[in-house]
Design an enzyme around this catalytic site. Structure first.
Site, PDB file in Angstrom:
ATOM      1  N   GLU A 182       1.655  50.977  71.074  1.00 25.76           N
ATOM      2  CA  GLU A 182       2.610  51.918  71.669  1.00 25.76           C
ATOM      3  C   GLU A 182       1.982  53.286  71.905  1.00 25.76           C
ATOM      4  O   GLU A 182       2.230  53.924  72.937  1.00 25.76           O
ATOM      5  CB  GLU A 182       3.848  52.046  70.771  1.00 25.76           C
ATOM      6  CG  GLU A 182       5.033  52.673  71.469  1.00 25.76           C
ATOM      7  CD  GLU A 182       6.372  52.241  70.864  1.00 25.76           C
ATOM      8  OE1 GLU A 182       6.422  51.158  70.240  1.00 25.76           O
ATOM      9  OE2 GLU A 182       7.337  52.989  71.017  1.00 25.76           O
ATOM     10  N   GLU A 238      -0.027  53.009  74.908  1.00 19.93           N
ATOM     11  CA  GLU A 238       0.843  52.868  76.078  1.00 19.93           C
ATOM     12  C   GLU A 238       1.381  54.242  76.469  1.00 19.93           C
ATOM     13  O   GLU A 238       1.431  54.587  77.661  1.00 19.93           O
ATOM     14  CB  GLU A 238       1.993  51.911  75.741  1.00 19.93           C
ATOM     15  CG  GLU A 238       2.900  51.576  76.919  1.00 19.93           C
ATOM     16  CD  GLU A 238       4.147  50.806  76.493  1.00 19.93           C
ATOM     17  OE1 GLU A 238       4.404  50.713  75.265  1.00 19.93           O
ATOM     18  OE2 GLU A 238       4.866  50.315  77.375  1.00 19.93           O
ATOM     19  N   CYS A 271      11.383  49.183  69.057  1.00 20.82           N
ATOM     20  CA  CYS A 271      11.326  48.365  67.844  1.00 20.82           C
ATOM     21  C   CYS A 271      12.693  48.040  67.287  1.00 20.82           C
ATOM     22  O   CYS A 271      12.838  47.167  66.442  1.00 20.82           O
ATOM     23  CB  CYS A 271      10.474  49.052  66.778  1.00 20.82           C
ATOM     24  SG  CYS A 271      10.844  50.781  66.612  1.00 20.82           S
ATOM     25  N   SER A 284       9.439  51.061  75.992  1.00 22.60           N
ATOM     26  CA  SER A 284       8.080  50.614  75.733  1.00 22.60           C
ATOM     27  C   SER A 284       8.050  49.098  75.862  1.00 22.60           C
ATOM     28  O   SER A 284       9.006  48.426  75.520  1.00 22.60           O
ATOM     29  CB  SER A 284       7.667  51.018  74.318  1.00 22.60           C
ATOM     30  OG  SER A 284       6.628  50.197  73.855  1.00 22.60           O
ATOM     31  N   LYS A 323      18.147  41.890  63.756  1.00 23.69           N
ATOM     32  CA  LYS A 323      16.889  41.145  63.769  1.00 23.69           C
ATOM     33  C   LYS A 323      17.130  39.631  63.786  1.00 23.69           C
ATOM     34  O   LYS A 323      16.292  38.867  64.235  1.00 23.69           O
ATOM     35  CB  LYS A 323      16.033  41.504  62.549  1.00 23.69           C
ATOM     36  CG  LYS A 323      15.513  42.934  62.538  1.00 23.69           C
ATOM     37  CD  LYS A 323      14.240  43.103  63.329  1.00 23.69           C
ATOM     38  CE  LYS A 323      13.825  44.559  63.460  1.00 23.69           C
ATOM     39  NZ  LYS A 323      12.887  44.776  64.542  1.00 23.69           N
ATOM     40  N   GLU A 373      17.437  39.031  67.339  1.00 27.32           N
ATOM     41  CA  GLU A 373      16.180  39.294  68.031  1.00 27.32           C
ATOM     42  C   GLU A 373      15.238  38.095  67.906  1.00 27.32           C
ATOM     43  O   GLU A 373      14.587  37.696  68.880  1.00 27.32           O
ATOM     44  CB  GLU A 373      15.504  40.541  67.440  1.00 27.32           C
ATOM     45  CG  GLU A 373      14.225  40.912  68.177  1.00 27.32           C
ATOM     46  CD  GLU A 373      13.433  42.024  67.492  1.00 27.32           C
ATOM     47  OE1 GLU A 373      12.967  42.924  68.200  1.00 27.32           O
ATOM     48  OE2 GLU A 373      13.279  41.991  66.257  1.00 27.32           O
ATOM     49  N   GLU A 393      12.553  34.964  74.596  1.00 29.13           N
ATOM     50  CA  GLU A 393      11.111  35.286  74.657  1.00 29.13           C
ATOM     51  C   GLU A 393      10.414  35.086  73.318  1.00 29.13           C
ATOM     52  O   GLU A 393       9.192  34.979  73.259  1.00 29.13           O
ATOM     53  CB  GLU A 393      10.883  36.757  75.055  1.00 29.13           C
ATOM     54  CG  GLU A 393      11.676  37.270  76.243  1.00 29.13           C
ATOM     55  CD  GLU A 393      13.045  37.773  75.844  1.00 29.13           C
ATOM     56  OE1 GLU A 393      14.025  37.085  76.197  1.00 29.13           O
ATOM     57  OE2 GLU A 393      13.158  38.810  75.189  1.00 29.13           O
ATOM     58  N   CYS A 407      16.301  52.508  59.896  1.00 31.32           N
ATOM     59  CA  CYS A 407      16.486  51.150  59.374  1.00 31.32           C
ATOM     60  C   CYS A 407      16.973  51.140  57.936  1.00 31.32           C
ATOM     61  O   CYS A 407      17.625  50.185  57.505  1.00 31.32           O
ATOM     62  CB  CYS A 407      15.181  50.363  59.458  1.00 31.32           C
ATOM     63  SG  CYS A 407      14.477  50.385  61.099  1.00 31.32           S
TER      64      CYS A 407
END
Lengths: 584, 570, 155
Positions: free
Chosen positions: B275, B278, B295, B315, B354, B357, B362, B495
């Site tokens: 990141e 990037e 994230c 990102s 999560k 996720e 993907e 988190c």
């Protein structure tokens, strides 16, 4: 000679065909136009506001003779016109009570014993005629107000002891003072016309019969508090009232009584908002949420509306009747208003809706402090079909039941509260010996269960459980402890609920337990139930001996015990010589 | 002002609610609908006290000079008991088998207020079918006590608006639009509703049992990865025993039977490597700015649902858990003897999102189980593990080493700080004098700062809670705010305040958890992601360099524009 | 939102009015309509759903040709409004919130219509019928059924 024939076209009257009567009269008059001209008579047929004698609608009033014809229908229109032209009175169409006929409206006890102040114009003016309104004293109040300072107006209201007629009974002068003193560049007024109490329709009646009075009250309120915009929140179940108010607002706008330059002193606008079918929106904070386009859930107070109301701005909310009183107080002075009151904490008259088992249903207006007995018997004509009065239920779902024994009570805020009920918005429902208090409790709790917003535990859950306990009692499955728990629960809901709906929801239960406890106690499971069986010879002895007349039957026929009325004393069981009564 | 509480006089300097005043003097009054970060509504009525003889809710009533308060008079206690009994009558009691019985507030208060049997009929709840449509949590309205916290948190704090009150009175219900399954709404699965629900009407979907089966299967190799936030809060489930270090946690996991225990903080370091580079690339080309972190899966879904125009700004990096999983499946799993289908990976996360996720199209297959901190604590308790007797262990190679930058991923501001440490030093080839970025630390909902990288002033911002994120996005849209890099965390505090964290999670525990992670950062040998020896090895042996073709294939992802309701017919 | 010191009543607060108009003109509010309003005004669909389910007035399903609203006020209840409902059950086969199989009648409860002196009342497509009895109600239903049949024959 000019005559006016007036017909009320309010919702209630229209439902019974008053529009057809109106049209019939118009046809009859135009059909005999030549004849009238020849005799030098002019007859006008006009719409008017509701006299309040709903029992006999459609009613027709003839002026200047003042004769009242009742139960009129389209077919009778011709005769009425004829009677005016030929100057006679139609006996069969006169109001009759207990064998006596009355010619003039003002002679009828129903009207004669009233103190008509808010209802003064009803029956005598055309609701949407601005000229009728002005001729009968309209806008004198407003003109007096704009010549005073804001504090002077508020002071007058305080001296007049005008208490809010929506139910809470808060002093209007104090409320207006809060708004006047509130900081903010923009203030709002709201007129609460969400008359949700089943059994109350005087707000509807007033809006349909004398809308300008309510609007004038709001105008004075705007001047006194500095409010520039307002809403009238009317139930969508009142489409005719909405229509009339809308037209009244348009008329005022056209004539410079609303808009940017009212009497060259201030600017004020009124917008209509329709309720969408929620009783709880009659509560002022829930109403504000509804105007803001949200769910009508009550808010916590503080902050109070005068501090932070709709859209976060200072707001004052008053009931329709409260606003309607204001022009009269400004016009006639606070002492005049106090004189119409009870001399204690409240000035002015009380608008009452009489319904239920009463002979003369309708809207009446009396001095604050009038005895219930006078209202029910002298004005309302007593009960239908000669039944005995069991009691009255006042204040809608938020009120309680008052037994017949206390019918000499004077109606005012304090006395009602002492008895465990409230005046509320002024509905009085008469119940007779055939009505079950338990069923009435279940009815009101069922209503409140669905109308509660559901936010707070005491109201949402408490009402469900109060109702379930009473049903358990009705089905004779309950114990002493259940009745004790019902009472405890009712007190809990009253003391712990967030808003007025919850806080007053147990009133009907608590007052029923206070005055009609025996109806609950005799259903306790384990108590004997008496039933008449086929051995009954119809000797009629039990009928004669029953202390509460709970037995039906003609001599020589099998009799029946009315369980609703039975108090379980067992006298019938003891006197029956034929073992025709079973004890369970 | 002087206030009498329970017949003792106290002095207070400022005006506050009775509830707060009592908390200050050491009295925790019972509440159900109260949330620290939201305006008090006074709807549950459990916190009532007698103030000057009148029953009032302590959360909405402010103290006044001369006020006399009784918090436990007979009338107050009777009111609270009646309140609880009424709620229990409208609640499906399954306490013995209920997953939340240790955290359930109704259970707790019923015990404390000595409730034995209720004098009311139980209300029939048969019509309520549970909603099990999503991977993250379960909605069972049979247990709902209508405190409204889920709705308030979703609409006021998070501004997601997936649920709202519907109907009224006895039919009041917390519903999705038209009762659509939660899976088919704008719900981001952040789990703040689950975290705040006083009963088990909302609970995470339990995967711990299935996980235990897999662990007990001799044929399968089960590895796990542990998020930073978990180690910073697991001790709260065991009496806040600060002796439960990360080393002991690893031992406990080994005792449970995990074959390998890896550290998500390494995944975080991977994320920073990708990141930060990037970001530097986007700044160089002046394209795709501001760049938003990716994230947080709840945040990602929030953008996919509501802000399609900002999707290109996200990102392209996967989250730490997914990056570690990718490398696990390729770099690591290839070294094992077992067949690929017998190699399982579990994630231990503070987060409910999560769970969803990991099942995104993907990513599916990379991670097999996701369990929350609460689920882990139950597993540990089921084993009867006694931390006192455990030694300290290390995470396993090669996915076990982490830098301090990786550790602070769990707090709001941590990802941004970690990225800046690497971005600055990579671009300037200079070392930062001070690696701590104080201006973006702490619990403020909006923090920002700027740093000069080779003459270019890079402006960065940090927000937490989706409600604040929405506000910032709208400001950026209108051109009222300009940043190059923005970190968004869906949960308050980051988190550490996630939907799967120990209950209670409030500002006090959030601050404590934050402090634990900053301490871990301070004590780490490597403070920056690019100094982590495992990272250096992985790139050297496998990924080549950040943003390489391989890195792109394994560690980067795409997003999709989601829409709801438009194609629904009714 | 304020403009020159005057509170602008934004689209969101007018949403109730909009929904009332749609409900009146189309007889009910469909999911598609609610979704399009949601997009138009930028109000989340869950909030709109919460709004329409709070208020009695809104129908989320189509109604029959004739909506019969039976007043549930105290005066009507005491004067046996239950008889009206019994008549409707017998003549049209429906209970509250149901529509008859021929699509002609929908029965709804309505709060006090304010015509208490004429209890018990029902409202049929905005017209109030007063002092209704079991017999009068049945007659009304049969009359409307016949009218509908007559119309159908003409087509």
């Amino acid at each position: 000679m000019k005559h006016i024939i007036r017909v009320c076209t309010c919702t209630g009257c229209q439902a019974n065909g008053s529009l057809e009567v109106f049209e019939g009269l118009c046809r009859a008059v135009s059909g005999r136009k030549k004849e009238c001209e020849g005799k030098g008579i002019e007859i006008e047929v006009k719409e008017t506001g509701c006299t309040g004698l709903s029992e006999t609608v459609p009613n027709v009033l003839v002026e200047p003779s003042g004769i009242l014809y009742v139960n009129v229908n389209e077919d009778k229109a011709e005769r009425i016109v004829d009677s005016v032209i030929n100057n006679y009175v139609i006996d069969e169409m006169l109001f009759e009570l207990d064998g006596k006929k009355y010619g003039k409206l003002t002679d009828v006890p129903f009207f004669a014993l009233q103190e008509r102040v808010l209802l003064a114009r009803c029956g005598y003016t055309t609701p949407l005629s601005l000229s009728d309104y002005i001729e009968s004293g309209g806008f004198e109040g407003l003109k007096a107000a704009v010549s005073m300072k804001q504090d002077e107006i508020i002071d007058i209201l305080k001296r007049a002891k005008l208490r809010g007629r929506g139910g809470a009974g808060f002093l209007t002068g104090i409320k207006w003072r809060f708004l006047k003193n509130a900081k903010g560049n923009e203030k709002f007024l709201i007129c609460n016309a969400d008359e949700g109490d089943p059994g109350a329709f005087m707000d509807r009646s007033l809006l349909e019969s004398d809308p300008f009075a309510v609007l004038e009250g709001m105008l004075i309120g705007a001047y006194a508090t500095g409010a520039t915009r307002s809403f009238i929140y009317i139930r969508e179940e009142y489409p005719l009232a909405i229509d009339k108010v809308k037209t009244a607002i348009d008329i005022l706008k056209e004539n410079g009584y609303l808009g940017n330059n009212v009497l060259e002193k201030f600017s004020f606008d009124i917008e209509i908002r329709k309720g969408a079918g929620a009783f709880v929106c009659g509560e002022e904070t829930a109403l504000m949420n509804s105007v803001e386009g949200k769910r009508g859930q009550p808010r916590i107070k503080p902050p109070f509306p005068a501090e932070r109301g709709i859209f976060g701005k200072p707001t004052n909310i008053n009931n329709v009747k409260t606003y309607a009183f204001v022009p009269l107080i400004l016009r006639n002075g606070p002492e005049w208003f106090l004189d119409k009151g009870n001399g204690k904490s409240s000035g002015g008259t009380l608008l009452i809706c009489l319904t239920g088992k009463i002979r003369l249903n309708g809207v009446v207006e009396v001095k604050m402090g009038t005895a219930l007995r006078k209202v029910i018997y002298d004005i309302g004509g007593g009960l239908k079909s000669g039944k005995r009065l069991k009691g009255v239920q006042t204040g809608g779902p938020s009120g309680g039941c008052i037994p017949e024994a206390l019918i000499d009570t004077e109606i005012d805020y304090e006395s009602m509260q002492e008895l465990g009920s409230i005046i509320g918005s002024g509905g009085i429902i008469c119940i007779d010996e055939d009505d079950s208090i338990i069923d009435l409790c279940i009815f009101f709790l069922d209503f409140l269960e669905k109308e509660s917003c559901g936010q707070c535990t005491p109201c949402r859950e408490g009402i469900i459980q109060m109702k379930d306990l009473i049903i358990k009692i009705k089905e004779r499955k309950a114990s002493e402890q259940d009745i004790a728990m019902l009472e405890k629960l009712a007190v809990y809901v009253r003391d712990n609920s967030l808003c007025g709906l919850g806080q007053t929801s147990p009133n009907v239960v608590l007052s029923s337990l206070k005055y009609f406890r025996d109806e609950f106690e005799r259903r306790i499971s384990g108590k004997p139930v008496f039933k008449i069986n086929e051995k009954c010879t119809g000797c009629h002895l039990c009928f004669l001996k029953c202390p509460v007349k709970a037995i039906n039957g003609s001599p020589k026929e099998i009799h029946e015990i009315i369980q609703e009325k039975c108090i379980g004393c067992g006298i019938c069981y003891d006197v029956c010589k034929f073992q025709a009564i079973d004890k369970e | 002002m002087k206030v009498r509480i329970n017949e003792k006089e106290y002095e207070f300097q400022e005006s506050k609610s009775i509830l707060d005043a009592c908390s200050e003097i050491g009295l925790n009054l019972p509440t159900l609908c109260h949330h620290e970060l939201l305006e008090p509504r006074g709807v549950c009525r459990l916190c009532v006290v007698e103030a000057d003889g009148k029953l009032v809710t302590s959360c909405t009533t402010k103290i006044r000079d001369g006020m006399s308060i009784e918090t436990h008079s007979n009338k107050v206690i009777e009111s609270r008991r009646m309140n609880l009994m009424l709620l229990i009558a409208d609640h499906q009691e399954e306490c013995l088998s209920c997953n939340k019985s240790t955290d359930c507030l109704l259970f707790k208060y019923a015990n404390e207020y000595d409730i034995h049997g209720i004098p009311f009929e139980k209300i029939d709840k048969e019509e309520f079918e549970p909603d099990e449509s999503c991977y993250s949590f379960r909605r069972d309205l049979k247990k709902c006590i209508k405190c409204g916290k889920c709705v308030e948190v979703c609409n006021v704090l998070q501004k997601v608006y997936a649920i709202e009150y519907s109907k009224r009175g006895k039919d009041l219900k917390m519903s999705t639009a038209f009762e659509y399954p939660i899976n088919e709404t704008e719900c981001t699965f952040c789990g703040q509703c689950v975290l705040n629900c006083p009963t088990c009407a909302l609970e995470e979907k339990y995967e711990a049992s299935d996980l235990m089966w897999a662990i007990n299967d001799k044929e399968t190799v089960v590895a796990c990865q542990v998020a930073p936030s978990v180690r910073a809060s697991i001790m709260e489930e065991f009496g806040k025993n600060e002796g439960i270090t990360v080393g002991k946690l690893v031992s406990a996991l080994k005792m449970i039977g995990f074959d390998y225990v890896f550290d998500t903080q390494l995944g975080a370091d991977l994320t920073i490597m990708e990141e930060a580079n990037e970001l530097l690339e986007r700044i160089k080309e002046n394209k795709g700015l501001p760049m938003f972190t990716s994230c947080c899966p709840a945040w990602v879904k929030f953008v996919e649902d509501n802000f399609h125009d900002f999707i290109p700004n996200l990102s392209s990096c996967k989250s730490p858990q997914q990056m570690l999983a990718s490398v696990f499946r390729t770099y690591f799993a290839g070294k094992l003897e077992s067949k690929p289908e017998n190699i399982k990976l579990a994630s231990i996360m503070p987060c409910t999102a999560k769970k969803t996720e990991a099942r995104r199209y993907e990513f599916i297959g990379d991670i097999d189980f996701v369990i929350t901190t609460r689920e882990l604590s139950r597993m540990i308790k089921e084993f009867g593990i006694n931390f006192e007797a455990l030694d300290e262990s290390e995470f396993d190679c090669p996915l076990g080493e982490s830098s301090g930058a990786g550790a602070i991923f769990g707090v709001s501001g941590g990802v941004c700080e970690a990225a800046l440490r690497t971005a600055y030093e990579t671009a300037t080839s200079k070392k930062l004098e001070k690696v701590e970025f104080e201006q973006i630390r702490g619990v403020d909902f909006f923090k920002h700062g700027e740093i000069n990288i080779n003459g270019r002033v890079v402006r960065f911002a940090v927000v937490h809670t989706l409600g604040k994120a929405r506000e910032l996005l709208e400001q950026i849209r209108k051109g009222e705010a300009h940043y190059d890099f923005v970190e968004v965390m869906a949960c308050p505090g980051g988190c550490i305040g996630g939907g799967g964290q120990p209950i209670p999670t409030d500002m006090k525990t959030i601050r404590e958890r934050m402090q634990r992670l900053y301490t871990i950062d301070q004590l780490k040998k490597a403070r920056r992601s690019h100094e982590n020896p495992d990272i250096i090895r992985i790139y050297g042996e496998f990924l080549e360099q950040p943003l390489s073709k391989k890195a792109h294939a394994l560690l980067h992802t795409k997003y999709m524009k989601r829409s709801y309701y438009s194609d629904k017919k009714g | 939102m304020e403009k020159e010191g005057k509170t602008v009543i934004a689209g969101e607060s007018r949403v109730l009015e909009m929904l009332q108009e749609i409900n009146k003109n189309e007889g009910y509010i469909s999911r598609e309509r609610l979704s399009s309003i949601s997009r138009e005004l930028g109000i989340p669909l869950s909030l709109l759903y919460g709004l329409v389910t709070f208020y009695n007035q809104f129908n989320l399903a189509t109604s029959g040709r004739y909506t019969i609203e039976v007043c549930e006020g105290t005066a009507c209840h005491i004067n046996k409004s239950s008889e009206i409902k019994r008549a409707i059950k017998d003549a049209a086969g429906i209970s509250v919130d149901e529509t008859s199989s021929d699509g002609l009648f929908t029965l709804r409860d309505v709060r006090c219509l304010g015509a208490c002196a004429l209890a018990p009342v029902l409202r049929l497509n905005k017209k109030i019928y007063s002092k209704m009895t079991y017999e009068k109600t049945k007659e009304l239903i049969f009359k409307l059924k016949k009218e509908a049949e007559g119309e159908a024959k003409l087509k």
